[in-house]
Enzyme design. Sequence first.
Site, PDB file in Angstrom:
ATOM      1  N   ASP A   8       0.978  -1.488  -0.092  1.00 19.33           N
ATOM      2  CA  ASP A   8      -0.282   0.073   0.214  1.00 19.33           C
ATOM      3  C   ASP A   8       1.013   1.232  -0.361  1.00 19.33           C
ATOM      4  O   ASP A   8       0.270   2.191   0.110  1.00 19.33           O
ATOM      5  CB  ASP A   8      -0.521   0.757   1.269  1.00 19.33           C
ATOM      6  CG  ASP A   8      -0.338  -0.351   2.984  1.00 19.33           C
ATOM      7  OD1 ASP A   8       1.009  -0.578   2.367  1.00 19.33           O
ATOM      8  OD2 ASP A   8      -0.915  -0.059   3.278  1.00 19.33           O
ATOM      9  N   ASP A  42      19.391  -5.776  -0.352  1.00 21.89           N
ATOM     10  CA  ASP A  42      18.992  -4.745  -0.825  1.00 21.89           C
ATOM     11  C   ASP A  42      18.616  -4.082   0.447  1.00 21.89           C
ATOM     12  O   ASP A  42      18.715  -2.396   0.448  1.00 21.89           O
ATOM     13  CB  ASP A  42      17.486  -4.539  -1.340  1.00 21.89           C
ATOM     14  CG  ASP A  42      16.408  -5.756  -0.441  1.00 21.89           C
ATOM     15  OD1 ASP A  42      17.033  -7.039  -0.023  1.00 21.89           O
ATOM     16  OD2 ASP A  42      15.591  -5.030  -0.031  1.00 21.89           O
TER      17      ASP A  42
HETATM   18  P1  AMP Z   1      11.794  -3.997   3.928  1.00 26.13           P
HETATM   19  O1  AMP Z   1      11.102  -5.829   4.143  1.00 26.13           O
HETATM   20  O2  AMP Z   1      11.510  -3.662   4.530  1.00 26.13           O
HETATM   21  O3  AMP Z   1      12.832  -4.366   3.113  1.00 26.13           O
HETATM   22  O4  AMP Z   1      11.109  -4.038   1.774  1.00 26.13           O
HETATM   23  C1  AMP Z   1      11.635  -4.731   1.142  1.00 26.13           C
HETATM   24  C2  AMP Z   1      11.282  -4.574  -0.206  1.00 26.13           C
HETATM   25  O5  AMP Z   1       9.358  -4.428  -0.003  1.00 26.13           O
HETATM   26  C3  AMP Z   1      11.126  -3.195  -0.865  1.00 26.13           C
HETATM   27  O6  AMP Z   1      11.256  -3.294  -2.302  1.00 26.13           O
HETATM   28  C4  AMP Z   1      10.546  -2.127  -0.207  1.00 26.13           C
HETATM   29  O7  AMP Z   1      10.120  -0.883  -0.591  1.00 26.13           O
HETATM   30  C5  AMP Z   1       9.029  -3.469  -0.162  1.00 26.13           C
HETATM   31  N1  AMP Z   1       7.618  -2.881   0.588  1.00 26.13           N
HETATM   32  C6  AMP Z   1       8.003  -3.065   1.438  1.00 26.13           C
HETATM   33  N2  AMP Z   1       6.476  -2.449   2.631  1.00 26.13           N
HETATM   34  C7  AMP Z   1       6.217  -1.675   2.114  1.00 26.13           C
HETATM   35  C8  AMP Z   1       4.204  -0.994   1.583  1.00 26.13           C
HETATM   36  N3  AMP Z   1       3.900  -0.980   2.326  1.00 26.13           N
HETATM   37  N4  AMP Z   1       4.167  -1.001   0.406  1.00 26.13           N
HETATM   38  C9  AMP Z   1       4.894  -0.818  -0.368  1.00 26.13           C
HETATM   39  N5  AMP Z   1       6.077  -1.860  -0.771  1.00 26.13           N
HETATM   40  C10 AMP Z   1       6.440  -1.987   0.467  1.00 26.13           C
HETATM   41 MG    MG Z   2      14.667  -2.971   2.610  1.00 29.32          MG
END
Ligand code: AMP
Ligand code: MG
Length: 481
Positions: A125, A252
């Site tokens: 979202d 990442d």
């Molecule tokens: P993270 O676990 O925070 O490293 O996120 C992994 C990936 O998921 C990244 O590309 C984030 O931008 C995406 N992501 C995490 N939460 C959301 C969200 N609520 N809406 C869209 N993308 C998300």
């Molecule tokens: Mg991240």
Amino acid sequence: MHDLDQIWRFENSYLKLPSSFYSEISPSSISNPSLLLYNKVLADHLGLKSLNSNENYLTDIFSGNYIPEASRPLAQAYGGHQFGYFNVLGDGRAILLGEVKGVDEKKYDIQLKGAGKTPYSRRGDGRATLYSMLREYLISEAMHGLGIPTTRSLAVVKSEDLVYREKVNEMGVLTRVASSHIRVGTFELAARMGDSDCIRKLFDYTLERHYPELTDVENPVVAFLENVIDRQIHLVNDWMRVGFIHGVMNSDNMSISGETIDYGPCAFMNGFNPNTVFSSIDENGRYAYANQPKMAKWNLMRLAETLLSLIDKDAEKSVELVQPLFDNFEEKFNEVWKNNHLKKIGITKEQSGDQELLNELMNWMEKAKPDFTNTFRGLVNSYLHKDDVFQLEEFQTWKSKWKKRVASADGYEECLIRANPSIIPRNHLVEEALNNGSEGRNLKDFYAILEKLQKPYDSYKSDKFQNPPLSDLGYKTFCGT
Ligand code: AMP
Ligand code: MG
């Protein structure tokens, strides 16, 4: 245009990269924003002092409801190995406003996190819960206080809109400040873009931004890798010396700048146990406390693979040049580990027998599982050693031996104090402060612990901070919330 817009001298240098590296997109607005947190000290450092008094303007900017004139907002594309598997990712909920120059003449990215959907949102979202943004603010500032390289937090804005996860949550937008958001995963995506120019352009951009001094060396790519590896070795060692577990060291979430990034499921260990894992999704302990060096190396190898084509036309020769960096990884890591941990027991100049002395302590800690923070700092602040575990004969014998060793070492107490925080963000306190701060209540507890955590090496006598309850043993964290 607002008068104060002129304060934001944004550079938007990321736009110089090929368009496959980003998508130009603006934040989506939120309803009834209120500015909950604003980091004045950091704002001053970023040259934004003149904004301090205009709360309405700050609220509009940090909510994403108003974009300053000089900003060209974008979401960055990247990929990354998540728990060992490559995925195409990108900023799914973060939007970069641009870079500003700090008073130290360095460049800093200003990014809104939780700012709405982007082309990389997949099924997400684009939003974040207020709870998780407050958590990132608190822990990243605590890391900064500990002297550990990290992305920082400039502001948190709360909205009246809601975020739907397992339950209904309040919504928050965090302003993240980083010396860049270039990740190992950015290189991994570039190498897969199908145009060999992409990796070259990303490399040149990153070198200019983070290692301009390497532009003229004989082999800039190898030198770059060596430096990135070195920064990660120091970073992960910094984490380990304070008991920090990142929790989601996917490639990442590894920054090329060597800053800690992504405060999803991280937490600090209480009782010493090298296998500690807090993240609810890390079922196999891939990112457990003691696995962090190994996982950092694994990610860095993925980075090296993306750059081989830039080193030499002959692939074998490229590998030959890069391989020694990885063959030496453990040795370098252990050297930094040893020096850090010797400092933790007050030793700056190693003598024969010191390594054994340190090993004896670590072996005892592994068996007895005493509180990691209290064990070390308690060597000078003895009230931290009141727990029964510290009365055990084995520890008392070690302590007498250690006392004899440091008795003659000048300034060992100061060294020990500088190397060991007296407080860390204890899980139960963080939870309490965040729950109170994010359920329509108040930030009183949050401010109280933030203030202390910004100076963690001061001496505090605080049962709350220094005696974590047993209920903390099963503490679990959740990411991406
Ligand atoms: P993270 O676990 O925070 O490293 O996120 C992994 C990936 O998921 C990244 O590309 C984030 O931008 C995406 N992501 C995490 N939460 C959301 C969200 N609520 N809406 C869209 N993308 C998300
Ligand atoms: Mg991240």
